[in-house]
Design an enzyme around this catalytic site. Structure first.
Site, mmCIF file in Angstrom:
data_model
loop_
_atom_site.group_PDB
_atom_site.id
_atom_site.type_symbol
_atom_site.label_atom_id
_atom_site.label_comp_id
_atom_site.label_asym_id
_atom_site.label_seq_id
_atom_site.Cartn_x
_atom_site.Cartn_y
_atom_site.Cartn_z
ATOM 1 N N HIS A 46 82.256 77.623 42.981
ATOM 2 C CA HIS A 46 81.761 79.122 43.096
ATOM 3 C C HIS A 46 83.057 79.385 43.739
ATOM 4 O O HIS A 46 84.267 78.484 43.575
ATOM 5 C CB HIS A 46 80.681 78.495 44.145
ATOM 6 C CG HIS A 46 79.905 78.411 44.446
ATOM 7 N ND1 HIS A 46 78.553 79.262 43.131
ATOM 8 C CD2 HIS A 46 78.618 77.175 44.277
ATOM 9 C CE1 HIS A 46 77.721 78.422 43.249
ATOM 10 N NE2 HIS A 46 77.696 77.458 43.702
ATOM 11 N N SER A 55 88.232 73.883 53.254
ATOM 12 C CA SER A 55 87.898 73.435 51.854
ATOM 13 C C SER A 55 86.729 72.851 51.602
ATOM 14 O O SER A 55 85.487 73.236 52.425
ATOM 15 C CB SER A 55 88.833 72.337 51.738
ATOM 16 O OG SER A 55 87.736 70.742 51.364
ATOM 17 N N LYS A 56 86.124 73.087 50.138
ATOM 18 C CA LYS A 56 84.713 72.646 49.992
ATOM 19 C C LYS A 56 84.852 71.582 50.382
ATOM 20 O O LYS A 56 83.390 71.255 50.417
ATOM 21 C CB LYS A 56 84.865 72.770 48.201
ATOM 22 C CG LYS A 56 85.117 74.340 48.071
ATOM 23 C CD LYS A 56 84.613 74.411 46.464
ATOM 24 C CE LYS A 56 85.074 75.323 45.225
ATOM 25 N NZ LYS A 56 84.234 76.496 45.043
ATOM 26 N N ARG A 57 84.908 70.855 50.865
ATOM 27 C CA ARG A 57 85.440 68.988 51.084
ATOM 28 C C ARG A 57 84.471 69.315 52.676
ATOM 29 O O ARG A 57 83.871 68.756 53.336
ATOM 30 C CB ARG A 57 86.457 68.675 51.366
ATOM 31 C CG ARG A 57 86.731 68.059 49.670
ATOM 32 C CD ARG A 57 88.295 66.531 50.308
ATOM 33 N NE ARG A 57 88.603 67.030 49.130
ATOM 34 C CZ ARG A 57 88.376 66.528 47.507
ATOM 35 N NH1 ARG A 57 87.360 65.841 47.540
ATOM 36 N NH2 ARG A 57 89.358 66.078 46.206
ATOM 37 N N ASP A 85 82.695 79.383 50.291
ATOM 38 C CA ASP A 85 82.210 79.853 49.177
ATOM 39 C C ASP A 85 81.093 81.059 49.597
ATOM 40 O O ASP A 85 80.354 81.114 50.487
ATOM 41 C CB ASP A 85 81.258 79.091 47.916
ATOM 42 C CG ASP A 85 82.063 77.802 47.888
ATOM 43 O OD1 ASP A 85 83.321 77.805 47.283
ATOM 44 O OD2 ASP A 85 81.696 76.599 47.502
#
Ligand code: GLU
Length: 564
Positions: free
Chosen positions: A22, A268-270, A329
């Site tokens: 994304h 972050s996406k994490r 995102d």
């Protein structure tokens, strides 16, 4: 800054995402600033999809990124053609293709040119050999640099290996000179020749590396200003070396500072995995609670801090754990019910400021004022509380009609069950009645699930407020419900006014005029809890049949509630 390229070409900026997931909110900021800079200078803004990493790229991700950009109102003058929500199109242009994977012939032409000129060369070391060399450099406390062994190969050997089709990379022969980057944000950055080695410009799989493709494309697409994240500053000397080798014009550079979480960690996406993992551990889960994740994946993910689940797996897990995942995102913010214009306003303030304490503005304002000289060097912090406050203000400043329109759009995308459940008038009333309480477009849905739940599946809260509404007092809530049900059943017209009329008449006659004495038990009966829009509206939206069914169901469960 006025544009400082060597000629007077019109300003051309580009956003060049890799379609591997994304669109991250940091990427959206880059795109927004590139868009604004081009607009300000009546130039062109290009969208280029950098999909040369075949294993990680996907068409689906590219489409998602375009969809997110279009939703934000960041449209591109050149790039893949895309149909916008209003039916118009954006993209196109005569400098395509705008997908790098479709430009391999172009890259190969320039690669061959460099090889023919002796500026680039094939190298045959295997990744294992290079790794061994790197390790021994580290062990000897030396900086690792490729040793140019390939340049010493005898010609016949080289010819033979190439004829055999032996796997190899192509490296750029770095000139023995320092390279200086003039960056609009970071200032002058000089890199000495011994700090750089002959980096790879074509990989073993025949695809160009990011460095090579980006330089060729920026030049052929006439890009005059490269605005991107600070993580790319280290790459820029390599790009300048390539630009010089290829004889292209150097663009102006601006590398923007990064955005961090309020606690200083990388955004972050994490973060989403981390939040879900913490909650899963706190709940003592050993096996996957959802069908989307099998047990083996779940337990491996639980143990490995770096492991990531797929977005839909994470969402299912979050629902089952009853937690909200941190938004990272653009799609997360969209799902969470933020307005695109608010998100654009907010992300513009990450690392840029219009000056004069101005905080709220629209895209037109940004496009009139955005310049590199007000980009801030220090990293910014992403303050979700402030974003929510911006969103609340924008929603509350909106007319009811506009709010209804936005909620409908949001539901059409994410909550088809709400669209299917209501007719137009009920949907209108549902959205309208939630306007004053909503901070996001998701709030009406999140707080009003009870509307779409089948009548016999309402789950009643068992806490003190509910028990107080039902069991306390004389007559208690149950008694009021029993008395009101036939009055509601007898109503010939099921409208907000008629319902409110009957409830206030009843309250005057039997509850000392206190509407709450009857409104709260009714609320519990129809919603399961004690919070909902105004009671007249809630009942009107739900419909007479459902209201009566729900009241009777609760009355039948009377014995299961004890005094609160
Ligand atoms: N594809 C690169 C990225 O997504 C683009 C970097 C650049 O703007 O040069 O990071």
């Amino acid at each position: 800054m006025t544009h400082n390229t060597s000629d007077d070409r019109p300003v051309v900026t580009r956003f060049a995402p890799s379609p591997t997931g994304h669109l991250h909110v940091g990427g959206a900021r880059t795109a927004l600033f590139c868009w604004a800079y081009a607009k300000r200078h009546s130039g062109q803004f290009i969208l280029r999809i950098e999909d040369t990493d075949q294993a990680r790229s996907s068409q689906e991700s590219a489409r998602g990124i375009m969809d997110d950009l279009a939703w934000l109102g960041i449209t591109w003058d050149q790039g893949p053609t895309c149909i916008l929500p209003d039916g118009s199109t954006c993209g196109g242009g005569d400098r395509g293709p705008y997908f790098q994977a479709q430009r391999l012939d172009i890259y190969n032409t320039y690669l061959q040119q460099l090889i023919a000129q002796g500026k680039a060369y094939p190298a045959f070391e295997t990744p294992q050999e290079l790794e061994t060399q790197r390790k021994s450099a580290i062990a000897a406390k030396r900086n690792y640099r490729y040793d140019r062994a390939a340049l010493d190969l005898p010609q016949h050997q080289l010819d033979q290996w190439l004829a055999e089709g032996r796997e190899h990379v192509i490296r750029l022969k770095m000139p023995d000179e320092a390279i200086t980057v003039h960056d609009a944000v970071r200032g002058v950055v000089t890199v000495q020749p011994e700090e750089m080695d002959d980096f790879i410009i074509r990989k073993r799989d025949g695809f160009p590396t990011y460095h090579f493709a980006v330089v060729v494309d920026d030049a052929l697409m006439g890009v005059t200003h490269v605005l991107r994240g600070e993580e790319h500053l280290n790459n820029t000397p390599k790009h300048i070396a390539l630009i010089r080798a290829l004889g292209f014009d150097e663009p102006a550079y601006a590398h923007m500072s990064l955005t961090f979480n309020p606690d200083g960690s990388k955004m972050s996406k994490r973060d989403k995995d981390k939040a879900a993992r913490t909650a899963a551990k706190a709940a003592g889960l050993a096996a996957s609670p959802v069908a989307e994740i099998d047990d083996a994946t779940f337990s491996a993910w639980l143990k490995d801090k770096k492991a990531q689940l797929e977005p839909d797996q994470l969402r299912a897990l979050a629902v089952s754990l009853g937690i909200a995942l941190p938004e990272v995102d653009v799609d997360d913010f969209r799902r969470a019910g933020y307005l695109p214009e608010v998100l654009c306003n907010f992300i513009s303030l990450l690392g840029w400021s219009p000056g004069g304490n101005v905080e709220k503005f629209d895209m037109g304002f940004l496009a009139d004022r955005f310049d590199f000289d007000r980009l801030i060097k220090t990293p910014s912090r992403f303050d979700r509380g402030k974003l929510l406050a911006f969103n609340l203000d924008a929603l509350q400043a909106m007319s009811d009609d506009e709010f209804v329109r936005r909620v409908r759009e949001h539901c059409e995308r994410y909550h088809g069950d709400f669209i299917a459940h209501f007719d137009d008038a009920s949907f209108d009333l549902f959205a309208r009645s939630n306007h004053a309480r909503s901070k996001t477009l998701e709030d009406p849905v999140a707080s009003c699930r009870f509307f779409v739940v089948p009548d016999d599946e309402i789950e009643y809260e068992r806490g003190k407020p509910v028990r107080k509404a039902l069991v306390n007092g004389e007559p208690n809530g149950f008694a009021h419900l029993e008395a009101i049900a036939p009055l509601l059943e007898a109503l010939p017209r099921w409208t907000v006014d008629a319902i409110e009329g009957v409830l206030s008449e009843y309250a005057d006659a039997h509850a000392d005029g206190k509407l709450g004495k009857t409104a709260q038990p009714l609320r519990v009966a129809v919603t399961g809890g004690v919070v909902s829009p105004a009671i007249g509206e809630t009942l009107a939206i739900l419909g007479q049949v459902s209201v009566l069914r729900r009241i009777r169901r609760l009355l039948a469960l009377r014995e299961t509630f004890t005094a609160g």
